[in-house]
Design a protein around this motif. Structure first.
Motif, short mmCIF file in Angstrom:
data_model
loop_
_atom_site.label_atom_id
_atom_site.label_comp_id
_atom_site.label_asym_id
_atom_site.label_seq_id
_atom_site.Cartn_x
_atom_site.Cartn_y
_atom_site.Cartn_z
N SER A 121 0.84 -1.20 0.00
CA SER A 121 0.00 0.00 0.00
C SER A 121 0.87 1.24 0.00
O SER A 121 2.00 1.22 0.49
N LEU A 122 0.30 2.30 -0.54
CA LEU A 122 0.92 3.62 -0.52
C LEU A 122 -0.12 4.56 0.06
O LEU A 122 -1.26 4.59 -0.43
N TYR A 123 0.23 5.27 1.12
CA TYR A 123 -0.68 6.23 1.74
C TYR A 123 -0.01 7.59 1.81
O TYR A 123 1.20 7.68 2.03
N PHE A 124 -0.81 8.64 1.66
CA PHE A 124 -0.28 10.00 1.72
C PHE A 124 -1.29 10.92 2.39
O PHE A 124 -2.49 10.77 2.21
N GLU A 125 -0.76 11.83 3.18
CA GLU A 125 -1.61 12.84 3.79
C GLU A 125 -2.02 13.83 2.70
O GLU A 125 -1.22 14.15 1.82
N ASN A 126 -3.26 14.29 2.78
CA ASN A 126 -3.70 15.32 1.84
C ASN A 126 -4.69 16.25 2.53
O ASN A 126 -4.94 16.13 3.73
N SER A 146 -7.90 16.55 1.85
CA SER A 146 -9.28 16.10 1.70
C SER A 146 -9.94 16.02 3.08
O SER A 146 -9.26 16.05 4.10
N PRO A 147 -11.26 15.89 3.12
CA PRO A 147 -11.93 15.74 4.43
C PRO A 147 -11.40 14.55 5.23
O PRO A 147 -11.29 14.62 6.45
N ALA A 148 -11.06 13.47 4.54
CA ALA A 148 -10.52 12.29 5.25
C ALA A 148 -9.08 12.52 5.69
O ALA A 148 -8.61 11.87 6.63
N GLY A 149 -8.38 13.41 5.01
CA GLY A 149 -6.99 13.71 5.37
C GLY A 149 -5.98 12.72 4.83
O GLY A 149 -4.79 12.82 5.13
N ILE A 150 -6.44 11.76 4.04
CA ILE A 150 -5.53 10.73 3.55
C ILE A 150 -6.01 10.22 2.18
O ILE A 150 -7.20 10.21 1.89
N GLY A 151 -5.05 9.85 1.38
CA GLY A 151 -5.33 9.19 0.12
C GLY A 151 -4.43 7.98 0.03
O GLY A 151 -3.52 7.82 0.84
N GLY A 152 -4.66 7.14 -0.95
CA GLY A 152 -3.79 5.99 -1.05
C GLY A 152 -4.09 5.09 -2.20
O GLY A 152 -5.08 5.25 -2.92
#
Length: 168
Positions: free
Chosen positions: A62-67, A69-75
């Protein structure tokens, strides 16, 4: 580091999440179960955002990154497809070869400097890591070049899967 990112980071850094899998065997002398790369970079507002790439001996990644967005994360989640599994295991195998050149720790330090990357390998008892300049990681003569390069190949597999999904 926001909570959503902390949760996903914590999941990948805790090999106990793999223990329910029977006959789980690590790779290399240190029996590495998870390997990864983590770094940070500034967003368009100049705020540091974290990125983690991790793979397990199960062949998933998996690859996760802070962003912002309302969720604060993408991946991106690598399923147990053959291309993901092959890239994940190659990445882990290279990390397992380098444990003697990394430092052991109980808790992986959080990224703080956008010019540096942290490469890590985890077994049942400890985490091995090194934080180096990204330019040093890209140096083809450097000890950690292959480990870094295989992380980029794994990311490329994610991108290919994403492109294939868009075409469907």
């Amino acid at each position: 580091m926001n909570n959503a990112y902390k949760n996903m980071r914590g999941f990948w850094l805790d090999v106990n999440n793999l223990e329910s899998k029977k006959e789980l065997k690590g790779i290399g002398k240190e029996e590495i179960l998870v390997a990864g790369l983590e770094y940070c970079m500034k967003d368009h507002n100049g705020i540091l955002k974290n990125i983690i790439l991790a793979a397990s001996v199960l062949g998933n990644a998996s690859l996760y990154f802070e962003n912002n967005s309302p969720a604060g994360i993408g991946g991106l989640i690598g399923e147990n497809e053959e291309s993901v599994k092959k890239a994940a295991l190659t990445f882990i195998e290279e990390g397992a070869k380098l444990c003697d050149k990394m430092m052991p720790c109980d808790i992986l330090p959080e990224p703080k400097d956008p010019s540096k990357i942290t490469l890590f390998a985890i077994n049942k008892n400890k985490t091995f890591y090194i934080t180096i300049d990204e330019l040093a990681a890209r140096n083809t003569a450097g000890d950690f070049y292959k480990f870094y390069a295989y992380s980029q190949q794994l990311i490329s597999v994610f991108r290919q899967k994403e492109e294939q999904a868009k075409k469907k």
